[in-house]
Design an enzyme around this catalytic site. Structure first.
Site, PDB file in Angstrom:
ATOM      1  N   ASP A  97      22.908  11.026  29.777  1.00 32.58           N
ATOM      2  CA  ASP A  97      23.232  12.447  29.920  1.00 32.58           C
ATOM      3  C   ASP A  97      23.413  13.053  28.519  1.00 32.58           C
ATOM      4  OD1 ASP A  97      23.978  14.728  31.349  1.00 32.58           O
ATOM      5  OD2 ASP A  97      26.090  14.149  31.460  1.00 32.58           O
ATOM      6  N   GLU A 149      15.948  20.315  28.013  1.00 34.89           N
ATOM      7  CA  GLU A 149      16.788  21.477  28.374  1.00 34.89           C
ATOM      8  C   GLU A 149      16.379  22.718  27.588  1.00 34.89           C
ATOM      9  OE1 GLU A 149      21.032  20.865  28.719  1.00 34.89           O
ATOM     10  OE2 GLU A 149      21.466  23.012  28.552  1.00 34.89           O
ATOM     11  N   GLY A 230      26.605  21.246  34.958  1.00 37.81           N
ATOM     12  CA  GLY A 230      27.830  22.028  35.115  1.00 37.81           C
ATOM     13  C   GLY A 230      28.039  22.473  36.548  1.00 37.81           C
ATOM     14  N   SER A 232      30.009  21.197  39.065  1.00 42.28           N
ATOM     15  CA  SER A 232      31.204  20.847  39.845  1.00 42.28           C
ATOM     16  C   SER A 232      31.781  22.094  40.500  1.00 42.28           C
ATOM     17  CB  SER A 232      32.266  20.211  38.942  1.00 42.28           C
ATOM     18  OG  SER A 232      31.978  18.845  38.746  1.00 42.28           O
ATOM     19  N   SER A 275      33.063  16.682  36.451  1.00 43.54           N
ATOM     20  CA  SER A 275      34.449  17.177  36.493  1.00 43.54           C
ATOM     21  C   SER A 275      35.130  16.960  37.847  1.00 43.54           C
ATOM     22  CB  SER A 275      34.491  18.668  36.141  1.00 43.54           C
ATOM     23  OG  SER A 275      34.049  18.846  34.819  1.00 43.54           O
TER      24      SER A 275
HETATM   25  P1  13P Z   1      30.577  19.431  35.466  1.00 40.70           P
HETATM   26  O1  13P Z   1      31.497  19.511  34.277  1.00 40.70           O
HETATM   27  O2  13P Z   1      30.507  20.745  36.168  1.00 40.70           O
HETATM   28  O3  13P Z   1      30.928  18.322  36.387  1.00 40.70           O
HETATM   29  O4  13P Z   1      29.096  19.145  34.895  1.00 40.70           O
HETATM   30  C1  13P Z   1      28.722  17.838  34.551  1.00 40.70           C
HETATM   31  C2  13P Z   1      27.424  17.799  33.814  1.00 40.70           C
HETATM   32  O5  13P Z   1      26.659  18.738  33.752  1.00 40.70           O
HETATM   33  C3  13P Z   1      27.093  16.522  33.161  1.00 40.70           C
HETATM   34  O6  13P Z   1      25.927  16.631  32.398  1.00 40.70           O
HETATM   35  O1  G3H Z   2      28.169  17.266  30.222  1.00 36.02           O
HETATM   36  C1  G3H Z   2      29.105  16.550  29.930  1.00 36.02           C
HETATM   37  C2  G3H Z   2      29.553  15.461  30.835  1.00 36.02           C
HETATM   38  O2  G3H Z   2      30.526  15.933  31.740  1.00 36.02           O
HETATM   39  C3  G3H Z   2      30.009  14.271  30.048  1.00 36.02           C
HETATM   40  O3  G3H Z   2      31.232  14.490  29.445  1.00 36.02           O
HETATM   41  O4  G3H Z   2      30.850  13.787  27.067  1.00 36.02           O
HETATM   42  O5  G3H Z   2      33.166  13.916  28.009  1.00 36.02           O
HETATM   43  O6  G3H Z   2      31.606  12.104  28.728  1.00 36.02           O
HETATM   44  P1  G3H Z   2      31.740  13.519  28.234  1.00 36.02           P
HETATM   45 ZN    ZN Z   3      25.589  18.501  31.463  1.00 34.63          ZN
END
Ligand code: 13P
Ligand code: G3H
Ligand code: ZN
Length: 327
Positions: A97, A149, A230, A232, A275
């Protein structure tokens, strides 16, 4: 290749190609859940087996540093085998990610990831194209799929903090996809990372996502897999539990479920959730510790958190993303 190099197929993992093809035609989204530890991964596996859902298990750069890259590889292999032993041959994809460099993507590919994201969204357009193209070339030689992206989400993505979002420009997507060869594209249509997605005044409700921009994008690259970060919902029941048991999360708010359902039925075929899982875990640990202050066996409070995470993920798969029954 060196002796530490492992191909994802040897770990029993799959890339995103087939998953996305089916999700786009089937009108649902593949869940992409972030994990950092054993309990989160166990919960993802149990919930996805019980709902028969394909799944992307994803790791940020920070999570990789936290968990250790070798440990992660065997955890992913363990997830595949655990699902099989539970009687389900689930398609499981291990995804990086928000990869922020070619070197990080290469290292993940070499250590067994089946999919990587190269996030060049903060770079000038041509630099984003060049970096993404370089990752795609390395990845595709190894059958690893790549997410790029365009557009910037507000909030925190690993070490990068963006105060405001920049929506994806539909006029750029066709050129980007053609020049880079990416397999999927993350876009910015009003979501943001973390638990504080919208700053609402008294009486205001969450602004709708920019489905008009999504429509424009779909028109320019019909059928192309789109990714929503994003995403959540910032489940209020968890925020309330956290605040009730000593936490302080004022004004935490996320994307309403009905908007995610609408997105999942469109060209959006991967929905990222981190999240909500963090909130579930924190809420249940706080509740457990407040109610049983003498308990000091981590299995007890982590077990309670893991159980809650299983129900959260089952709910997402069944009632929001529509991925249940699609494995
Ligand atoms: P949330 O913070 O909304 O869960 O998004 C997670 C995300 O996009 C990880 O790449
Ligand atoms: O987009 C971000 C993800 O929620 C990962 O978060 O970098 O704190 O592990 P992190
Ligand atoms: Zn993300």
């Amino acid at each position: 290749m060196n002796e530490k190099t492992v191909h994802f197929s040897d770990l029993g993992l799959v890339n995103t190609r087939e998953l996305f093809k089916k999700a786009v035609t089937g009108g649902y989204a593949i869940p992409a859940y972030n994990f950092n530890n054993l309990e989160q991964l166990q919960a993802i596996v149990v919930a996805c087996v019980e709902t028969s859902s394909p799944v992307i298990i994803q790791v940020s750069k920070g999570a990789r540093n936290y968990a250790n890259e070798t440990m992660l590889r065997y955890m992913a292999m363990g997830a595949v085998n655990m699902a099989r032993e539970m009687g389900a041959d689930l398609p499981i994809c291990l995804h990086l990610d928000h990869g922020d460099s070619f070197e990080l993507c290469k290292s993940c590919i070499d250590s067994g990831f089946s999919s990587v994201m190269i996030d060049g969204s903060h770079l000038p357009y041509e630099e984003n194209v060049a970096l993404t193209r370089k990752v795609v070339e390395y990845a595709h030689e190894r059958d690893v799929t790549v997410e790029g992206e365009l557009g910037v989400l507000a909030g925190i993505e690993d070490e990068v903090v963006a105060e405001t979002s920049t929506y994806t420009k539909p006029e750029e997507v066709e050129d980007f996809v053609k020049k880079t060869g990416v397999d999927s594209l993350a876009i910015s249509i009003g979501t943001s990372h973390g638990a504080y997605k919208f700053k609402l005044k008294e009486g205001e409700s969450v602004p709708p996502l920019r489905f008009d921009i999504l429509d424009e994008i779909e028109k320019r690259i019909p059928g192309f897999p789109i990714v929503l970060h994003g995403a959540s919902s910032v489940v209020q029941e968890y925020v309330e539990l956290i605040n009730k048991y000593g936490g302080k999360m004022d004004g935490a708010v996320g994307v309403p479920e009905e908007q995610l359902r609408k997105a999942a039925a469109s060209a959006v075929c991967k929905i990222n959730i981190d999240s909500d899982g963090r909130l579930a875990v924190t809420a249940k640990i706080r509740e457990y510790m407040a109610n049983d202050p003498g308990e000091f066996d981590p299995r007890k409070y982590l077990g309670a958190a893991r159980k809650e995470l299983v129900s959260l993920i089952k709910h997402k798969n069944e009632a929001v993303l529509g991925s249940a029954g699609k494995a």
